[in-house]
Design a protein around this motif. Structure first.
Motif, PDB file in Angstrom:
ATOM      1  N   LEU A 132       0.826  -1.199   0.000  1.00  6.41           N
ATOM      2  CA  LEU A 132       0.000   0.000   0.000  1.00  6.41           C
ATOM      3  C   LEU A 132       0.861   1.249   0.000  1.00  6.41           C
ATOM      4  CD1 LEU A 132      -2.864  -0.777   2.509  1.00  6.41           C
ATOM      5  CD2 LEU A 132      -2.999  -0.628   0.050  1.00  6.41           C
ATOM      6  N   ILE A 133       0.396   2.248  -0.718  1.00  7.04           N
ATOM      7  CA  ILE A 133       0.992   3.581  -0.679  1.00  7.04           C
ATOM      8  C   ILE A 133      -0.025   4.448   0.045  1.00  7.04           C
ATOM      9  CG2 ILE A 133       1.774   5.524  -2.054  1.00  7.04           C
ATOM     10  CD1 ILE A 133       2.408   3.432  -4.276  1.00  7.04           C
ATOM     11  N   LEU A 134       0.395   5.056   1.119  1.00 13.98           N
ATOM     12  CA  LEU A 134      -0.559   5.720   2.001  1.00 13.98           C
ATOM     13  C   LEU A 134      -1.022   7.062   1.441  1.00 13.98           C
ATOM     14  CD1 LEU A 134       1.000   4.786   5.427  1.00 13.98           C
ATOM     15  CD2 LEU A 134      -0.934   3.736   4.253  1.00 13.98           C
ATOM     16  N   ARG A 135      -1.695   6.980   0.320  1.00  8.98           N
ATOM     17  CA  ARG A 135      -2.369   8.125  -0.284  1.00  8.98           C
ATOM     18  C   ARG A 135      -3.747   7.663  -0.674  1.00  8.98           C
ATOM     19  NH1 ARG A 135       1.508  11.642  -4.122  1.00  8.98           N
ATOM     20  NH2 ARG A 135       3.226  11.817  -2.681  1.00  8.98           N
ATOM     21  N   GLU A 136      -4.722   8.510  -0.409  1.00  4.34           N
ATOM     22  CA  GLU A 136      -6.097   8.133  -0.729  1.00  4.34           C
ATOM     23  C   GLU A 136      -6.732   9.243  -1.556  1.00  4.34           C
ATOM     24  OE1 GLU A 136      -9.949   6.373   1.653  1.00  4.34           O
ATOM     25  OE2 GLU A 136      -8.073   6.696   2.704  1.00  4.34           O
ATOM     26  N   TYR A 137      -7.440   8.858  -2.593  1.00  7.52           N
ATOM     27  CA  TYR A 137      -8.085   9.807  -3.495  1.00  7.52           C
ATOM     28  C   TYR A 137      -9.578   9.514  -3.552  1.00  7.52           C
ATOM     29  CZ  TYR A 137      -3.306  10.695  -4.970  1.00  7.52           C
ATOM     30  OH  TYR A 137      -1.976  11.013  -4.983  1.00  7.52           O
ATOM     31  N   ASP A 138     -10.342  10.537  -3.890  1.00  5.39           N
ATOM     32  CA  ASP A 138     -11.787  10.395  -4.020  1.00  5.39           C
ATOM     33  C   ASP A 138     -12.100   9.672  -5.325  1.00  5.39           C
ATOM     34  OD1 ASP A 138     -14.510  10.686  -3.655  1.00  5.39           O
ATOM     35  OD2 ASP A 138     -14.546  12.689  -4.539  1.00  5.39           O
ATOM     36  N   MET A 139     -12.811   8.574  -5.234  1.00  4.06           N
ATOM     37  CA  MET A 139     -13.106   7.751  -6.406  1.00  4.06           C
ATOM     38  C   MET A 139     -14.566   7.844  -6.850  1.00  4.06           C
ATOM     39  SD  MET A 139     -10.614   6.027  -7.758  1.00  4.06           S
ATOM     40  CE  MET A 139      -9.440   7.326  -7.649  1.00  4.06           C
ATOM     41  N   THR A 140     -15.288   8.874  -6.420  1.00  4.56           N
ATOM     42  CA  THR A 140     -16.663   9.018  -6.887  1.00  4.56           C
ATOM     43  C   THR A 140     -16.643   9.464  -8.350  1.00  4.56           C
ATOM     44  OG1 THR A 140     -16.681  11.258  -5.987  1.00  4.56           O
ATOM     45  CG2 THR A 140     -17.674   9.522  -4.637  1.00  4.56           C
ATOM     46  N   ASP A 141     -17.540   8.926  -9.131  1.00  2.00           N
ATOM     47  CA  ASP A 141     -17.620   9.085 -10.591  1.00  2.00           C
ATOM     48  C   ASP A 141     -16.248   9.224 -11.251  1.00  2.00           C
ATOM     49  OD1 ASP A 141     -19.049  11.598  -9.202  1.00  2.00           O
ATOM     50  OD2 ASP A 141     -17.701  12.398 -10.718  1.00  2.00           O
ATOM     51  N   THR A 142     -15.439   8.200 -11.058  1.00  2.00           N
ATOM     52  CA  THR A 142     -14.101   8.188 -11.644  1.00  2.00           C
ATOM     53  C   THR A 142     -14.138   7.608 -13.051  1.00  2.00           C
ATOM     54  OG1 THR A 142     -11.809   7.724 -11.106  1.00  2.00           O
ATOM     55  CG2 THR A 142     -13.325   5.919 -10.861  1.00  2.00           C
ATOM     56  N   THR A 143     -13.167   7.995 -13.842  1.00  2.00           N
ATOM     57  CA  THR A 143     -13.030   7.476 -15.205  1.00  2.00           C
ATOM     58  C   THR A 143     -11.592   7.000 -15.398  1.00  2.00           C
ATOM     59  OG1 THR A 143     -12.375   9.611 -16.107  1.00  2.00           O
ATOM     60  CG2 THR A 143     -14.740   9.110 -16.089  1.00  2.00           C
ATOM     61  N   ASP A 144     -11.362   6.303 -16.505  1.00  2.00           N
ATOM     62  CA  ASP A 144     -10.004   5.851 -16.813  1.00  2.00           C
ATOM     63  C   ASP A 144      -9.066   7.039 -17.007  1.00  2.00           C
ATOM     64  OD1 ASP A 144     -10.473   3.069 -16.711  1.00  2.00           O
ATOM     65  OD2 ASP A 144     -11.377   3.137 -18.694  1.00  2.00           O
ATOM     66  N   VAL A 145      -9.574   8.119 -17.583  1.00  2.00           N
ATOM     67  CA  VAL A 145      -8.752   9.313 -17.806  1.00  2.00           C
ATOM     68  C   VAL A 145      -8.313   9.918 -16.469  1.00  2.00           C
ATOM     69  CG1 VAL A 145      -8.764  11.644 -18.762  1.00  2.00           C
ATOM     70  CG2 VAL A 145      -9.839   9.777 -20.018  1.00  2.00           C
ATOM     71  N   LYS A 146      -9.224   9.975 -15.500  1.00  2.00           N
ATOM     72  CA  LYS A 146      -8.873  10.507 -14.181  1.00  2.00           C
ATOM     73  C   LYS A 146      -7.824   9.630 -13.497  1.00  2.00           C
ATOM     74  CE  LYS A 146     -13.210  12.848 -13.122  1.00  2.00           C
ATOM     75  NZ  LYS A 146     -14.382  12.861 -12.243  1.00  2.00           N
ATOM     76  N   ILE A 147      -7.963   8.326 -13.640  1.00  2.00           N
ATOM     77  CA  ILE A 147      -6.996   7.404 -13.040  1.00  2.00           C
ATOM     78  C   ILE A 147      -5.619   7.582 -13.681  1.00  2.00           C
ATOM     79  CG2 ILE A 147      -6.379   4.964 -12.810  1.00  2.00           C
ATOM     80  CD1 ILE A 147      -9.380   4.398 -12.484  1.00  2.00           C
ATOM     81  N   LYS A 148      -5.577   7.685 -15.010  1.00  2.00           N
ATOM     82  CA  LYS A 148      -4.307   7.905 -15.710  1.00  2.00           C
ATOM     83  C   LYS A 148      -3.635   9.190 -15.235  1.00  2.00           C
ATOM     84  CE  LYS A 148      -5.658   7.262 -20.055  1.00  2.00           C
ATOM     85  NZ  LYS A 148      -5.684   7.169 -21.504  1.00  2.00           N
TER      86      LYS A 148
END
Length: 81
Positions: free
Chosen positions: A54-70
């Motif tokens: 685990l990398i101790l960073r957390e992001y908001d994943m509400t209505d996420t897309t592949d572009v946002k993940i990239k």
């Protein structure tokens, strides 16, 4: 549970060793990962929990897309170097 959606995880075993993914989902034995390119939200990577760090960073994943993940992973990789 320490594996939450939106956290980053680095693969520690397998042919993708060292690659960073975003955790999309987790169950008892496995976590489901995406990188936005090869492993999209439609085709998640299923990996055992003991094979990731685990990398101790957390992001908001509400209505996420592949572009946002990239984009998120690109920013993380720039900061890491």
């Amino acid at each position: 549970e320490k594996y939450k959606a939106g956290m980053l995880a680095r693969s520690m075993a397998g042919h993708d060793r060292g690659k960073v993914y975003v955790i999309i989902d987790a169950d008892d034995a496995y976590i489901y990962l995406a990188d936005g390119r090869i492993r999209t939200l439609d085709k998640l990577k299923k990996k055992k929990k003991k094979h990731v760090q685990l990398i101790l960073r957390e992001y908001d994943m509400t209505d996420t897309t592949d572009v946002k993940i990239k984009r998120l992973l690109k920013i993380f990789n720039k900061e890491e170097k």
